[in-house]
Design an enzyme around this catalytic site. Structure first.
Site, PDB file in Angstrom:
ATOM      1  N   HIS A 263       0.818  -1.208   0.000  1.00 58.19           N
ATOM      2  CA  HIS A 263       0.000   0.000   0.000  1.00 58.19           C
ATOM      3  C   HIS A 263       0.856   1.264   0.000  1.00 58.19           C
ATOM      4  CE1 HIS A 263      -3.737  -2.288   1.691  1.00 58.19           C
ATOM      5  NE2 HIS A 263      -3.580  -2.450   0.388  1.00 58.19           N
ATOM      6  N   HIS A 393      -4.301  -5.742 -10.843  1.00 57.46           N
ATOM      7  CA  HIS A 393      -2.957  -5.319 -10.445  1.00 57.46           C
ATOM      8  C   HIS A 393      -1.931  -5.570 -11.548  1.00 57.46           C
ATOM      9  CE1 HIS A 393      -3.658  -4.270  -6.226  1.00 57.46           C
ATOM     10  NE2 HIS A 393      -4.412  -5.351  -6.115  1.00 57.46           N
TER      11      HIS A 393
END
Length: 419
Positions: A263, A393
């Site tokens: 993150h 992703h």
């Protein structure tokens, strides 16, 4: 910090230029990888409404539960594929946009349901994490020219502003029951970080300044207040008044305790995107984004085996050492951002190293797509995920380095398939 050169796996199919940022060989590799991913995940389309989750071989799994973020992320990804210039993306976009509106959207209470099983509500919670992905899907679909995009954007924006946005904090709350009664007092970084992603994309698609303003408020909290005080690490979990909750540990995939270095990579890239969309003001944004990135690279990289630890303790030591694909893809994305700004040798080394590692361990050359996790021997395993969760992703890791800018991916991808 230059990464140690030991334990860089030999690539399986390419010479070294294939993993050097900016080379024609690398751009060719990226295009091929993106195309193979889009080809693989087209099998997600069900004959009936919604999508399948695919196994490693590309065949549908028996589980028929459809989660909101998967629907939205497939829609977003194939909107990018359409813009990129690939054919046969419209079927997925149309299916996703229709399913979001006809099934995930709650006609009784408003908002979007987290999980469905056929025509049955499997999990009726209203999660900010899912709603921001609906906004992302709508924004990307708008850039792809979908006729229902504005309807979806306006609907989910109203829900986010009414039920989630806490103006006194400049952050999104997390979760409600289906009828909007309180579910918990939990507050978290993950939904807000993806909220920044969706808000910036919505700003790019619509030009509405409110999206940019909201994204800036979220970034200001996590970067200037939290990361700066936490040695450039980002705690995941918070109390109702936005104090760090160091004891919280929930779902091991969506809400593990401690910090999640992947993150940090995402937020650092989004910070650079926001800075770019704001006119690149003269400030310390690049320095701060690199502090976030460098800290996560240093803390999380497994010097013996390669790959990143999934979570860390608050002092940066590994907590959950499992090695997943998505932190590697997000590190590739933020490093590509720095290299677009000129970069340095350390950043070039990391970027090439990560692509070499992905090539050796995560990219599935036999079936397509990427494996989501590997074991201690670096082989695909299935401890946390069933099948290949989605394209989101890994395809962005292939597409983002093909553009020259830090923002406006939807605009910059046009023509990138053949340029």
């Amino acid at each position: 910090m230059r990464p140690p050169l030991a334990n860089i796996p030999n690539n399986r199919h390419h010479d070294a230029d294939a993993f050097r940022f900016g080379t024609s060989a690398h751009r060719d590799f990226l295009r091929k990888d993106a195309k193979r991913q889009f080809d693989f995940f087209r099998s997600s389309v069900r004959p009936e409404p919604g999508f399948f989750v695919l196994g490693y071989d590309g065949n549908p799994l028996t589980d028929t539960v459809q989660e909101l973020h998967t629907t939205a992320r497939l829609t977003h990804s194939y909107a990018l594929g359409h813009i990129f210039g690939l054919e046969e993306c419209d079927t997925v976009i149309d299916k996703g946009m229709a399913y979001l509106w006809s099934h995930h959207r709650d006609r009784d209470h408003g908002g979007y349901l987290w999980a469905l099983d056929g025509e049955t509500v499997h999990d009726g919670r209203k999660l900010a994490y899912g709603h921001v992905f609906v906004l992302l899907a709508g924004a990307s679909a708008k850039m792809a020219g979908h006729p229902d995009a504005d309807r979806l954007i306006d609907d989910v924006t109203a829900v986010l502003e009414t039920h989630y946005w806490e103006g006194n904090h400049g952050l999104f709350a997390d979760e409600w029951n289906r009828d909007w009664s309180p579910f918990s007092s939990y507050r978290g970084m993950n939904a807000n970080m993806h909220g920044v992603e969706a808000l910036l994309t919505a700003f790019e698609a619509t030009g509405r300044e409110t999206y940019l303003s909201m994204a800036g408020q979220i970034l200001g909290f996590f970067v200037n207040r939290i990361a700066a005080a936490e040695n450039w690490r980002l705690p995941e979990h918070y109390t109702a008044d936005w104090q760090i909750d160091r004891l919280y540990s929930g779902n091991p995939m969506f809400r593990p305790g401690g910090t999640t270095p992947g993150h940090s990579f995402e937020l650092a890239r989004l910070l650079l995107q926001y800075w770019d969309l704001s006119g690149r003001p003269e400030n310390n944004t690049q320095e701060v984004a690199w502090k976030l990135t460098e800290r996560a690279l240093s803390d999380a990289w497994n010097n013996e085996l390669g790959g990143f630890a999934y979570t860390l303790n608050f002092d940066g030591t590994p907590a959950i050492g499992s090695r997943y694909w998505w932190p590697v893809t997000e590190a590739i994305g933020v490093l590509a951002s720095f290299l677009k700004l000129g970069g340095n040798q350390v950043q070039h080394d990391w970027y090439s190293r990560l692509w070499c590692f992905a090539d050796a361990h995560f990219i599935d050359y036999e079936n397509g797509g990427w494996f989501p996790e590997i074991d201690e021997q670096g082989k695909p395993t299935t401890t946390q995920f069933l099948g290949k969760p989605d394209i989101y992703h890994s395809v962005q890791a292939a597409l983002f380095p093909l553009t020259s800018g830090l923002s406006k991916l939807g605009e910059e991808l046009r023509g990138a398939l053949i340029s």
